[in-house]
Design a protein around this motif. Structure first.
Motif, PDB file in Angstrom:
ATOM      1  N   TYR A  59       1.328  -1.205   0.055  1.00 15.81           N
ATOM      2  CA  TYR A  59       0.261  -0.483  -0.054  1.00 15.81           C
ATOM      3  C   TYR A  59       0.849   1.487   0.033  1.00 15.81           C
ATOM      4  N   ARG A  60       0.407   2.675  -0.611  1.00 10.48           N
ATOM      5  CA  ARG A  60       1.165   3.456  -0.191  1.00 10.48           C
ATOM      6  C   ARG A  60       0.075   4.881   0.074  1.00 10.48           C
ATOM      7  N   GLN A  61       0.922   5.614   1.165  1.00 10.48           N
ATOM      8  CA  GLN A  61      -0.235   6.743   1.415  1.00 10.48           C
ATOM      9  C   GLN A  61       0.786   7.861   1.036  1.00 10.48           C
ATOM     10  N   ALA A  62       0.457   9.064   0.294  1.00  7.83           N
ATOM     11  CA  ALA A  62       1.174  10.425   0.531  1.00  7.83           C
ATOM     12  C   ALA A  62       0.645  11.350   0.710  1.00  7.83           C
ATOM     13  N   LYS A  65      -3.002  12.358   1.269  1.00  9.32           N
ATOM     14  CA  LYS A  65      -4.552  11.609   0.646  1.00  9.32           C
ATOM     15  C   LYS A  65      -5.030  10.313   1.887  1.00  9.32           C
ATOM     16  N   GLN A  66      -5.490   9.354   1.360  1.00 12.70           N
ATOM     17  CA  GLN A  66      -5.675   8.339   1.879  1.00 12.70           C
ATOM     18  C   GLN A  66      -5.047   7.273   1.624  1.00 12.70           C
ATOM     19  N   ARG A  67      -4.330   6.041   2.203  1.00 16.65           N
ATOM     20  CA  ARG A  67      -3.659   5.079   2.394  1.00 16.65           C
ATOM     21  C   ARG A  67      -4.296   4.010   0.808  1.00 16.65           C
ATOM     22  N   GLU A  68      -3.067   3.444   0.042  1.00 18.80           N
ATOM     23  CA  GLU A  68      -4.075   3.096  -0.866  1.00 18.80           C
ATOM     24  C   GLU A  68      -3.537   1.507  -1.491  1.00 18.80           C
ATOM     25  N   ALA A  90      -3.115  -2.015  -8.756  1.00 19.98           N
ATOM     26  CA  ALA A  90      -3.940  -0.875  -9.370  1.00 19.98           C
ATOM     27  C   ALA A  90      -3.620  -0.455 -10.728  1.00 19.98           C
ATOM     28  N   ASP A  91      -4.768   0.328 -11.437  1.00 21.40           N
ATOM     29  CA  ASP A  91      -4.525   0.484 -12.276  1.00 21.40           C
ATOM     30  C   ASP A  91      -3.228   1.568 -12.790  1.00 21.40           C
ATOM     31  N   SER A  92      -3.600   2.415 -12.301  1.00 20.00           N
ATOM     32  CA  SER A  92      -2.188   3.842 -11.733  1.00 20.00           C
ATOM     33  C   SER A  92      -0.252   3.235 -12.332  1.00 20.00           C
ATOM     34  N   VAL A  93      -0.674   1.395 -11.591  1.00 19.58           N
ATOM     35  CA  VAL A  93       0.955   1.556 -12.009  1.00 19.58           C
ATOM     36  C   VAL A  93       1.472  -0.113 -13.031  1.00 19.58           C
ATOM     37  N   LYS A  94      -0.242   0.076 -13.003  1.00 16.53           N
ATOM     38  CA  LYS A  94      -0.113  -1.562 -14.329  1.00 16.53           C
ATOM     39  C   LYS A  94       0.772  -1.308 -15.058  1.00 16.53           C
ATOM     40  N   GLY A  95       1.818  -2.293 -15.688  1.00 17.02           N
ATOM     41  CA  GLY A  95       2.861  -1.985 -16.314  1.00 17.02           C
ATOM     42  C   GLY A  95       4.128  -1.434 -15.912  1.00 17.02           C
ATOM     43  N   TYR A 153       5.394   4.119   1.410  1.00 11.70           N
ATOM     44  CA  TYR A 153       4.639   2.369   0.875  1.00 11.70           C
ATOM     45  C   TYR A 153       5.052   1.293   2.339  1.00 11.70           C
ATOM     46  N   TYR A 154       3.766   0.780   2.366  1.00 13.22           N
ATOM     47  CA  TYR A 154       4.121   0.087   4.001  1.00 13.22           C
ATOM     48  C   TYR A 154       3.477  -1.289   2.420  1.00 13.22           C
TER      49      TYR A 154
END
Length: 121
Positions: free
Chosen positions: A37-40, A43-46, A60-65, A93-94
């Motif tokens: 997971y990550r938290q900026a 922002k909420q942890r995602e 997650a779609d934001s990191v695919k590829g 990053y957790y």
């Protein structure tokens, strides 16, 4: 006592790569899913990526590829290979793992302490 210890964070330029590692140790009977997971700031942890004990992955779609999660069950370790890093990947990053400490106990979530990843020129 179960511990998750992360390593591999740091400062990297846009377009660069980093590899995060997270090792679980202690009284472990079995580990189910593991993930990152990550938290900026502000922002909420995602969820970034997760992997089952059988190796099925979800990103997650934001990191695919760009990011790839993997694990070594013999070492109780999960990895996150991060390529083509962008400034918006900057976050703490957790590591997370669902761990059963004995056959008599239900599995529960454990978290690492977090590792900072900063993407900046």
């Amino acid at each position: 006592q179960v511990q998750l210890v992360e390593s591999g964070g740091g400062l990297v330029q846009p377009g660069g790569s980093l590899r995060l590692s997270c090792a679980a140790s202690g009284s472990i009977f079995s580990i189910n899913a593991m993930g990152w997971y990550r938290q900026a700031p502000g922002k909420q942890r995602e969820l970034v990526a997760a992997i089952t004990s059988g190796g099925t992955t979800n990103h997650a779609d934001s990191v695919k590829g760009r990011f790839t999660i993997s694990r070594d069950n013999a070492k109780n370790t999960v990895y996150l290979q991060m390529n083509s890093l962008k400034p918006e990947d900057t976050a703490v990053y957790y590591c997370n793992a669902e761990i059963r400490v004995s056959i008599l106990r239900s599995p529960r979530d454990y978290w690492g302490q977090g590792t900072q990843v900063t993407v900046s020129s």
